[in-house]
Scaffold this motif. Structure first.
Motif, PDB file in Angstrom:
ATOM      1  N   GLY A 586      43.356  45.509  52.558  1.00 54.73           N
ATOM      2  CA  GLY A 586      41.923  45.676  52.335  1.00 54.73           C
ATOM      3  C   GLY A 586      41.592  46.817  51.392  1.00 54.73           C
ATOM      4  N   ASP A 587      42.581  47.706  51.154  1.00 57.45           N
ATOM      5  CA  ASP A 587      42.352  48.758  50.168  1.00 57.45           C
ATOM      6  C   ASP A 587      42.182  48.138  48.783  1.00 57.45           C
ATOM      7  N   ARG A 588      41.446  48.846  47.974  1.00 56.30           N
ATOM      8  CA  ARG A 588      41.215  48.358  46.594  1.00 56.30           C
ATOM      9  C   ARG A 588      41.510  49.477  45.599  1.00 56.30           C
ATOM     10  N   VAL A 589      41.959  49.066  44.439  1.00 50.83           N
ATOM     11  CA  VAL A 589      42.160  49.988  43.310  1.00 50.83           C
ATOM     12  C   VAL A 589      41.272  49.504  42.173  1.00 50.83           C
ATOM     13  N   ALA A 590      40.480  50.408  41.630  1.00 52.26           N
ATOM     14  CA  ALA A 590      39.632  50.065  40.479  1.00 52.26           C
ATOM     15  C   ALA A 590      40.266  50.647  39.216  1.00 52.26           C
ATOM     16  N   THR A 591      40.409  49.824  38.221  1.00 50.29           N
ATOM     17  CA  THR A 591      40.939  50.282  36.930  1.00 50.29           C
ATOM     18  C   THR A 591      40.121  49.628  35.812  1.00 50.29           C
ATOM     19  N   THR A 592      40.586  49.691  34.554  1.00 49.70           N
ATOM     20  CA  THR A 592      39.761  49.210  33.443  1.00 49.70           C
ATOM     21  C   THR A 592      40.557  48.276  32.541  1.00 49.70           C
ATOM     22  N   ILE A 593      39.831  47.582  31.700  1.00 54.40           N
ATOM     23  CA  ILE A 593      40.448  46.662  30.742  1.00 54.40           C
ATOM     24  C   ILE A 593      41.173  47.421  29.630  1.00 54.40           C
ATOM     25  N   LEU A 594      40.921  48.728  29.524  1.00 54.59           N
ATOM     26  CA  LEU A 594      41.507  49.540  28.464  1.00 54.59           C
ATOM     27  C   LEU A 594      42.937  49.949  28.766  1.00 54.59           C
ATOM     28  N   GLU A 595      43.407  49.715  29.977  1.00 53.78           N
ATOM     29  CA  GLU A 595      44.634  50.344  30.427  1.00 53.78           C
ATOM     30  C   GLU A 595      45.908  49.821  29.764  1.00 53.78           C
ATOM     31  N   HIS A 596      46.809  50.754  29.578  1.00 51.67           N
ATOM     32  CA  HIS A 596      48.199  50.456  29.239  1.00 51.67           C
ATOM     33  C   HIS A 596      48.825  49.738  30.437  1.00 51.67           C
ATOM     34  N   HIS A 597      49.807  48.890  30.193  1.00 49.46           N
ATOM     35  CA  HIS A 597      50.451  48.175  31.302  1.00 49.46           C
ATOM     36  C   HIS A 597      50.954  49.136  32.392  1.00 49.46           C
ATOM     37  N   SER A 598      51.296  50.346  31.987  1.00 46.11           N
ATOM     38  CA  SER A 598      51.811  51.315  32.961  1.00 46.11           C
ATOM     39  C   SER A 598      50.763  51.730  33.979  1.00 46.11           C
ATOM     40  N   ASN A 599      49.499  51.606  33.614  1.00 42.17           N
ATOM     41  CA  ASN A 599      48.434  51.947  34.566  1.00 42.17           C
ATOM     42  C   ASN A 599      47.747  50.690  35.097  1.00 42.17           C
ATOM     43  N   LEU A 600      48.450  49.592  35.047  1.00 45.28           N
ATOM     44  CA  LEU A 600      47.931  48.341  35.590  1.00 45.28           C
ATOM     45  C   LEU A 600      48.954  47.677  36.512  1.00 45.28           C
ATOM     46  N   LEU A 601      50.182  47.510  36.004  1.00 47.81           N
ATOM     47  CA  LEU A 601      51.198  46.783  36.763  1.00 47.81           C
ATOM     48  C   LEU A 601      51.565  47.453  38.094  1.00 47.81           C
ATOM     49  N   PRO A 602      51.659  48.787  38.187  1.00 48.25           N
ATOM     50  CA  PRO A 602      51.960  49.369  39.507  1.00 48.25           C
ATOM     51  C   PRO A 602      50.911  49.033  40.553  1.00 48.25           C
ATOM     52  N   TRP A 603      49.650  48.886  40.142  1.00 50.03           N
ATOM     53  CA  TRP A 603      48.592  48.529  41.103  1.00 50.03           C
ATOM     54  C   TRP A 603      48.643  47.049  41.435  1.00 50.03           C
ATOM     55  N   ARG A 604      48.965  46.228  40.435  1.00 57.29           N
ATOM     56  CA  ARG A 604      49.110  44.790  40.700  1.00 57.29           C
ATOM     57  C   ARG A 604      50.229  44.555  41.723  1.00 57.29           C
ATOM     58  N   ALA A 605      51.269  45.381  41.646  1.00 55.09           N
ATOM     59  CA  ALA A 605      52.403  45.192  42.549  1.00 55.09           C
ATOM     60  C   ALA A 605      52.050  45.469  44.003  1.00 55.09           C
ATOM     61  N   LEU A 606      50.913  46.132  44.246  1.00 54.07           N
ATOM     62  CA  LEU A 606      50.504  46.432  45.621  1.00 54.07           C
ATOM     63  C   LEU A 606      49.889  45.232  46.337  1.00 54.07           C
ATOM     64  N   ALA A 607      49.748  44.120  45.615  1.00 51.88           N
ATOM     65  CA  ALA A 607      49.141  42.932  46.229  1.00 51.88           C
ATOM     66  C   ALA A 607      49.912  42.494  47.470  1.00 51.88           C
ATOM     67  N   LYS A 608      51.242  42.694  47.474  1.00 52.53           N
ATOM     68  CA  LYS A 608      52.039  42.285  48.632  1.00 52.53           C
ATOM     69  C   LYS A 608      51.736  43.129  49.864  1.00 52.53           C
ATOM     70  N   GLN A 609      51.051  44.276  49.637  1.00 49.48           N
ATOM     71  CA  GLN A 609      50.611  45.106  50.776  1.00 49.48           C
ATOM     72  C   GLN A 609      49.142  44.858  51.113  1.00 49.48           C
ATOM     73  N   GLY A 610      48.562  43.825  50.459  1.00 50.20           N
ATOM     74  CA  GLY A 610      47.179  43.485  50.745  1.00 50.20           C
ATOM     75  C   GLY A 610      46.172  44.311  49.978  1.00 50.20           C
ATOM     76  N   VAL A 611      46.623  44.959  48.883  1.00 48.78           N
ATOM     77  CA  VAL A 611      45.734  45.792  48.078  1.00 48.78           C
ATOM     78  C   VAL A 611      45.206  44.963  46.908  1.00 48.78           C
TER      79      VAL A 611
END
Length: 879
Positions: A586-611
């Motif tokens: 249920g936790d959420r991470v807010a980021t932007t369309i401007l991001e480098h993959h390094s500031n996007l993919l680590p948050w995408r990987a949290l989906a398996k924890q329900g983020v």
């Protein structure tokens, strides 16, 4: 089959007036004779310094022998300077310079004897007094005999039974040339004014034809100008162009011009173009240019010319190139398209003139001339050009020791560094990368080894000295010479890798300045050790400096109150946060369309924890949509906001202070990716209000493999456990260390961390505010220049105060990768192309192939920006 140009292979001479002629007739009407010339068939007047040299050599050898006022020099092939000296229409002899002995010599020709014999008081050998000659039966011409009495080596006049000739004395032996009867001869002694008068008709024809050529082509392009080098040929063309109605001329100051040339160019009212790259920086990397490897021309002449032409547009340029100057110009046509600059059509109106015609024309028209010719230079240009003869360079050592000393010092140091023999510098062998046959023969005769590819072989003694020096000092190369010019603020000298390239890929990685490199070398050579795990002297030094580097970095970002952790890079730092926070479904991470993959993919990987991850968009000016971010936060559940401080594609900065305020209002942590902002602008974490700052060392002059994770408090659990991160360990558990150590398990990159500390010292010494203002000016210049090119689309924010030195662009019809390759191969400009690890942003911008990206650093110059604009314009025109 390559056609042979219609070069003039003979010189005409009027014996009645005793003057050289540039045509078949003399103004006196007398019959003229032809004098065959030696290749390359170029002939010129002997000027003040030449006359003094010839007179001195004659006097030393034969006494007070008078020299006529009109003397010509016919350049010939040789090891160095080799001129056939012509007086009274006859051969006086050969004037040569030996680059090994560093001496001039004058080898008298038999044809000179009727003119000089009546005045000779020494240097005569009477062979009738030589026993070896008297004992010889038969012809003595072409034979060699021992001399009874010592005679200095060199050319002598021989007397034998009322016949005379010349001979060469060497090591007590005399080689006799042909002996002939000699009748003393006297002729008129005209001056050069008389020569001009007798050639007036021919000079008028030359001028008329040249002016006609200029007028014929001067309107072939929208504008017309003269390429002025300060030499005699361009001076003649400059005056011919003025007669044709052309007023505009330009002079490229390479930074290696002699002061007399620069002053002369300025006195003629021509436009002076600033020098291109820094030669003395480039030569540290590329090594000395050679006649067969003239990389310097592209850097110092072609690049500034490209910038100049880009602002001027298509033009006709009148130049002073002649057939007789070099083999490359021996088939020069009346017009030619400049292959290096398509905007330029070159006109060569004096291509069939010899140097004699050029000098006579300038004297006839009483045109000012560069004083260097009368001072003894045949060729006017860069004082250390490899095309300069060693004889001329020897003269420059007397004229301008402040210039030649610096070049000599470099050549000596380069030879020592590369184990080359002294001859490399002393004989001028540096002037070739691969030695030509004549120089290979010189080396062979004197025991200098040459490789199979005709390069000089490393000298064994020098090689041993080099290895011994490296072992004793731990330093492979001596420090580069001090630089006098600052671009900006004197820092370019600290980046020898720049040299002959324009580096505009700093958003990917920057270069490390010499102090950082020296710190790395010092660590490896002086105190390499692990940190925090011993008491011996090396580990104490390493531990103290590594800890001190953390303090430096913390101070640099105003983060002394927080925790400064060294990581591998910004990606590593962001992943540590992603793995170290305690997430729940249920936790959420807010980021932007401007991001480098390094500031996007680590948050995408949290989906398996329900983020879940929310991506906030941008407006039409590429600025972050703050309203959308606030709306996302208002939705609840946002545990972390992860936002870039500056886009690595568009260069736009995000309003971190406002974002921090929103995060505080909604109870979210704020992580800022500062990989692109730290190298370009002042950053203070207290002022920003962020909780976490991640950045990379290699983008801010630091070593590769270095990065930083700063936290206002111990916000995360250590993602990696092991040695170095604990205070104590028991059978039941462990107590983590305090401070940064708890996050740096294992042996860290000690040298890299220390180097990163030196890098922030370096940036601080320059001043981040100064760097920001410098790059802000360059960014505005680049955006304006690129925006004015047809077919080029620029992707950058419109607000100067909300962007860094990163500009993306596309060229219609040219793939970004192709454009980047062309910039590299054709203009030595290094940029990045592609998606820049920001594919979601590229999809948003509808750029499936990505962009070309130019990114600056503190060492970037205006000239480099202008060169990029000019090169892109050229690509655009050719698409």
């Amino acid at each position: 089959m390559k056609r042979e140009p219609a070069v003039k292979k003979v010189l005409y001479w009027c014996d009645q007036c005793n003057v050289p002629l540039i045509g078949r007739t003399c103004a006196c009407g007398a019959r003229v004779r032809e004098i065959p010339l030696l290749q390359p068939h170029d002939v010129r007047p002997a000027l003040t310094a030449d006359m003094a040299l010839i007179r001195r050599l004659l006097t030393e050898q034969f006494g007070d022998v008078p020299l006529p006022r009109v003397v010509l020099l016919n350049k010939t092939g040789g090891v160095d300077r080799a001129d056939l000296v012509i007086v009274h229409g006859d051969r006086l002899g050969w004037l040569t310079f030996d680059p090994i002995t560093r001496k001039f010599s004058l080898d008298i020709a038999p044809e000179a004897l009727p003119h000089i014999l009546p005045h000779v008081t020494r240097g005569i050998v009477d062979l009738e007094a030589e026993p070896a000659v008297n004992a010889h039966k038969g012809r003595i011409g072409g034979k060699q005999f021992p001399l009874a009495a010592p005679v200095p080596d060199g050319t002598v006049i021989i007397s034998y039974k009322n016949r005379f000739g010349t001979g060469i004395v060497r090591d007590g032996q005399i080689r006799v040339k042909e002996l002939v009867p000699v009748e003393p001869r006297t002729r008129p002694d005209p001056d050069w004014d008389t020569v001009i008068e007798k050639n007036r008709y021919h000079l008028k024809n030359l001028e008329r034809n040249a002016v006609r050529t200029i007028k014929k082509h001067m309107n072939d392009r929208p504008c017309v100008n003269v390429s002025f080098s300060g030499g005699k040929d361009s001076t003649a063309v400059f005056h011919l162009a003025r007669k044709a109605g052309v007023e505009k001329a330009f002079f490229i100051d390479t930074g290696l011009e002699l002061p007399e040339t620069v002053e002369f160019a300025a006195s003629q009212g021509v436009e002076i173009i600033k020098k291109g790259g820094d030669f003395f920086q480039a030569v540290e990397k590329a090594g000395p240019p050679g006649k067969d490897h003239r990389w310097c021309c592209k850097l110092l002449k072609l690049q500034p010319l490209k910038i100049y032409l880009a602002g001027l547009g298509p033009c006709v340029t009148i130049q002073g190139n002649r057939w007789y100057e070099s083999r490359n110009r021996a088939d020069l046509d009346e017009t030619s398209q400049n292959p290096a600059n398509p905007l330029q059509l070159n006109i060569s109106p004096i291509r069939n003139w010899r140097a004699l015609e050029v000098f006579l024309y300038l004297w006839w028209r009483e045109a000012p001339m560069n004083p260097l010719y009368e001072m003894g230079l045949e060729r006017v240009g860069c004082y250390l050009c490899p095309a300069v003869l060693e004889s001329e360079y020897e003269g420059l050592r007397e004229m301008h020791p402040e210039l030649t000393d610096r070049w000599d010092e470099f050549l000596i140091r380069w030879a020592e560094k590369n184990g080359l023999p002294d001859a490399y510098h002393r004989w001028g062998l540096w002037r070739w990368r691969a030695l030509p046959p004549k120089m290979r023969e010189v080396c062979r005769d004197r025991g200098i080894a040459v490789n199979d590819d005709f390069t000089l072989r490393e000298a064994p003694v020098r090689k041993a000295e080099k290895v011994a020096t490296m072992k004793s000092t731990g330093i492979s190369d001596p420090a580069p010479p001090a630089e006098t010019e600052s671009v900006p603020d004197g820092i370019r000298k600290d980046f020898p890798i720049l040299g002959d390239i324009v580096y505009l890929d700093n958003a990917a990685t920057t270069f490390s300045p010499e102090p950082v490199v020296e710190a790395l070398v010092e660590f490896e050579h002086r105190y390499r050790a692990n940190v925090g795990r011993g008491v011996h002297r090396l580990t104490r030094i390493a531990t103290q400096r590594y800890w001190h580097a953390h303090e430096k970095v913390a101070r640099f970002i105003g983060g002394e109150a927080g925790v400064t952790v060294f990581t591998k890079n910004a990606t590593d730092a962001i992943n540590m946060v992603a793995q170290g926070l305690s997430w729940k479904p249920g936790d959420r991470v807010a980021t932007t369309i401007l991001e480098h993959h390094s500031n996007l993919l680590p948050w995408r990987a949290l989906a398996k924890q329900g983020v879940a991850v929310d991506v906030v968009g941008i407006d039409a000016d590429y600025a972050l949509d703050l309203a959308a971010l606030e709306e996302t936060l208002a939705g609840g559940g946002v545990r972390l906001v992860a936002v870039t401080h500056a886009s690595n594609v568009l260069g736009v900065t995000t309003p971190v202070k406002e974002i921090a305020a929103l995060c505080r209002d909604h109870g979210a942590l704020l992580l800022v990716d500062g990989a692109q902002s730290l190298p370009h602008m002042p950053v203070n974490v207290a002022d920003l209000g962020c909780d976490i700052l991640c950045f990379a060392g290699h983008k801010m002059f630091g070593p590769t493999g270095t990065g930083v994770l700063w936290m206002r408090d111990l916000l995360i659990e250590p993602p990696m456990l092991g040695g170095g991160m604990v205070a104590s360990v028991t059978a039941e558990g462990y107590v983590p260390a305090e401070g940064y150590q708890r996050y740096e398990a294992g042996t860290p990159n000690v040298g890299g961390g220390i180097g990163l500390g030196v890098a922030v010292d370096y940036l601080s010494a320059i001043g981040m505010e100064k760097i920001h203002r410098h790059e802000e000016r360059l960014t505005a210049r680049l955006i304006e220049g690129l925006s004015g090119i047809d077919g080029v689309t620029v992707y950058a924010g419109r607000k100067p105060g909300a962007r860094i030195g990163v500009v993306s662009f596309t060229i219609d019809g040219v793939h970004p990768q192709e454009a980047a390759q062309m910039l590299d191969e054709d203009a030595d400009i290094l940029v990045r192309s592609g998606h820049h690890c920001c594919q979601p942003l590229m999809e948003h911008l509808n750029l499936p192939d990505g962009t070309v990206r130019a990114s600056m650093a503190a060492f970037t110059t205006e000239q480099e920006i202008d060169l990029l604009i000019a090169a892109v314009d050229e690509i655009g025109r050719g698409r």
